[in-house]
Design a protein around this motif. Sequence first.
Motif, mmCIF file in Angstrom:
data_model
loop_
_atom_site.group_PDB
_atom_site.id
_atom_site.type_symbol
_atom_site.label_atom_id
_atom_site.label_comp_id
_atom_site.label_asym_id
_atom_site.label_seq_id
_atom_site.Cartn_x
_atom_site.Cartn_y
_atom_site.Cartn_z
ATOM 1 N N TYR A 346 0.823 -1.212 0.000
ATOM 2 C CA TYR A 346 0.000 0.000 0.000
ATOM 3 C C TYR A 346 0.852 1.254 0.000
ATOM 4 C CZ TYR A 346 -3.985 -3.020 1.195
ATOM 5 O OH TYR A 346 -4.967 -3.984 1.181
ATOM 6 N N SER A 347 1.916 1.240 0.778
ATOM 7 C CA SER A 347 2.787 2.421 0.852
ATOM 8 C C SER A 347 3.456 2.696 -0.492
ATOM 9 C CB SER A 347 3.841 2.220 1.947
ATOM 10 O OG SER A 347 4.679 3.352 2.041
ATOM 11 N N ILE A 348 3.918 1.645 -1.157
ATOM 12 C CA ILE A 348 4.560 1.822 -2.466
ATOM 13 C C ILE A 348 3.560 2.391 -3.467
ATOM 14 C CG2 ILE A 348 5.604 0.606 -4.421
ATOM 15 C CD1 ILE A 348 6.795 -1.371 -2.349
ATOM 16 N N ILE A 349 2.349 1.841 -3.487
ATOM 17 C CA ILE A 349 1.339 2.306 -4.441
ATOM 18 C C ILE A 349 0.992 3.771 -4.192
ATOM 19 C CG2 ILE A 349 -1.075 2.033 -5.135
ATOM 20 C CD1 ILE A 349 -0.681 -0.982 -4.654
ATOM 21 N N SER A 350 0.857 4.153 -2.924
ATOM 22 C CA SER A 350 0.563 5.549 -2.590
ATOM 23 C C SER A 350 1.665 6.474 -3.078
ATOM 24 C CB SER A 350 0.384 5.677 -1.073
ATOM 25 O OG SER A 350 0.111 7.003 -0.714
ATOM 26 N N ARG A 351 2.905 6.073 -2.893
ATOM 27 C CA ARG A 351 4.041 6.893 -3.346
ATOM 28 C C ARG A 351 4.097 6.963 -4.874
ATOM 29 N NH1 ARG A 351 8.917 6.525 0.540
ATOM 30 N NH2 ARG A 351 7.953 6.172 2.563
#
Length: 818
Positions: A346-351
Amino acid sequence: MKKTTPSVDIVFEVLNYGAKNDVMHLNTLNTKLNGNKLYLDKASKEVINFGSCSYLGLEFDERLRQGAINAINNYGTQFSSSRAYVSISYYEELEALFNQIFDAYSVVTPTSTLGHIGTIPVLIDDKDAIILDHQVHNSVHTAVNLVKAKGVYTELIRHNRIDILEDRIKELRQKYNKIWYMADGVYSMYGDVTPINEVYELMNKYPELYYYVDDAHGMSCFGKHGRGYALGQKPIHERMVLITSLAKAFATGGGVAVFPTKEMAHRVRTCGSSLVTSGPMQPSGLGAAVASAKIHLSNELGKMQDQLNENIKYTNLAIKKYGLPLVSESKTPIFFIGASLPKIGYSIISRMLNDGYYVNAGIFPGVPIKNTGIRFTITKLHTFSEIEKMVAALAYHHAEVLKEENFPISKVYQAFKMKEPVEQKLEAIISGNEKISDLSVQNESSIINIDKNEWNSLLGNRGSFDWDGLKLLEESFSNNEKAENNWIFDYLIIKDNIGRPVLATFLTTSVWKDDMLSPEAVSEQVEAKRKLTNDPYYLTSKLVSIGSLLTEGDHLYVDRASTYWKEALRILLDKMASLQEKHKATGTLLRDLKQGDDEMDAFLMDNGLFKIGMPVTHLIDGLDWTTKEEFVSTLSTRSRRHIRRDVMDYIDKYDIAIAKNVTSDEIENWYELYMNVKSKSLLLNTFNLPFKLFRNMADAPNWEILLLSLKPEYDTREVRKPVAMVCCNVTEDCYNPMIVGIDYNYQDEFKCYKQAVYQVIERARILNKKVVNLGFSASVEKQKYGAKVIEVVAYMQSQDNFSLEVVSSVNVLETITA
């Protein structure tokens, strides 16, 4: 949360959490689309779309647009009639074009899902068997459930395991006329493909084998005239059926069912439920589909496929250049980069969104929750520059997030069982006593190495797992003949920098039944299969769990006031992962945690566990009454009537005793009473407890065996024996009835179980205990005694979803794993 087959509840928890993290359920804000750029409601800028399945970009082709417009002008926005009565002219034209594309016989369907629903029940009867690839698309399962309900034999096998498929064919061909193997052409999550050459070899070898393929993601991208991956490799086999989607690279919506004979196509066209009673494709989709089909039959399509193929090759090179963990390298336009934990994905996708790139979350149930990844797709519309910049950004953020989460890249490779760039074993993360950050970790393999007073101060009054109770379990669940009765124990105490405990628990690694938490009806079917195959380990797994299969209560001490509590939990999860690898277990489980703890939910889901419901547990406190009437007066009016009628009126018929100086014959009798109850209850479907445990409890000072015998005038047997017994663990503050045994010959007349529950409560009062932990099951009955209902949940992580899906599929018929 009630105990259910872990399917819909789990999916809701996981996907809803993704939506809360703003990486799912997104919406476009564009007023017009004409390329691969999107404005999304959760993004701060325009992003390049790397999530489209329209691999050839045909949705923007002017010929398709004009085809849709012309059809609307000619027929309006819809033609509302079942095809059983009237089809507009576009259908006949379109199916003729598809016959050319596939070099076979075609039936256009409203969607590929409705194509499955219309085809499978027509072609398959109760003398056939179905073998489903574990990763075949959910729409195939939906249609298969319709024939399962009619008695068609169905089973799952592991993904692309042709060796298992052949073994199953050899056995099933003796019983069934046809054996249908159902698979995807291109699998939608990892982008890997069906082993079509090997399946054709099996069809040529075994005349009973039929091949059913969903090639939605292969359509248009591969093969002559875009006939897909499967038929691009081989011409259609005489015992093969293919369903494909027009909503991916074909770019129009709808589906097509493809058959080797005209007769088979006509039968489905005539009898398929979704073709007779469902609405048809509408004029706009049909008009666009005719235009797209004509492009597919032209020389132009080959050039489009070549452009897409060049982009796929370039993407593979870029991924290698930047060192990303690609889970399955193939020649398809679907790519999956491993992340392991949902919070990392999720963090990678948000970034990536903030950097201007939209990519998908590859998440449960498409993959195991700890196999979360970044899924992206490549289309003809992407340029080399866009691909390289996106992959470079993905590599940067992938590395940064792993660094921030202190999650080594080697653990990502390990989660996906890929070769690690640097060899690192998980069990090296925590061992013995060591310093991690500001926390110290004591890890022991036996309770005798743990300070008794310290353990009991942390966990001793939470259930039947005080220091002495665990010592007895260690002695009872070791050196036994059966694998399920040998448990591996681990103890963990984590302290802060001034020596205050932040977390404490114990772990057991043992064999569990995969249907343990399933509805009783499911367990009945699974148990029937175990007996039929004479395989007690059918659908079982080795799990690493906090607590054990015998103990109940809150097994996890966490000081939530400590600033280190989440770090301590991460250490616990790492330890469980290391034990999972060391002991070759298939999953980990945190059980008996309180329902409604949103902060714990979020933390555990972020770290790759999903929540499943458990049966409610029960406790009674307030044991300050002194007489039976005082006890009854504490109950509700309705419960008072019940207790007086079914309990108090029978007290004088019983002799109550605590077992002392018992013989082997007496212990044998206890075990027989226990087995009477065990054989009737599948609420928590576990293995039988070993006889050795009962022998050890008889001698243990912290255990009592409460015996209920009928007085001689009510028990006329030559040798009077107890008609009920309860094995109770005794701690400083708690009375824990753990095992119940009943002689059912006396149950109806003398209400043995109800009397046993009351006598347990009475015994706890006599011993001045503060709490009686009544555990799981018989909720309605226990509440009549004033028991409080405690809702608890478990959190699970599994290496794959196979057993979960097999158990979830046991709704009508037995299902086999291999």
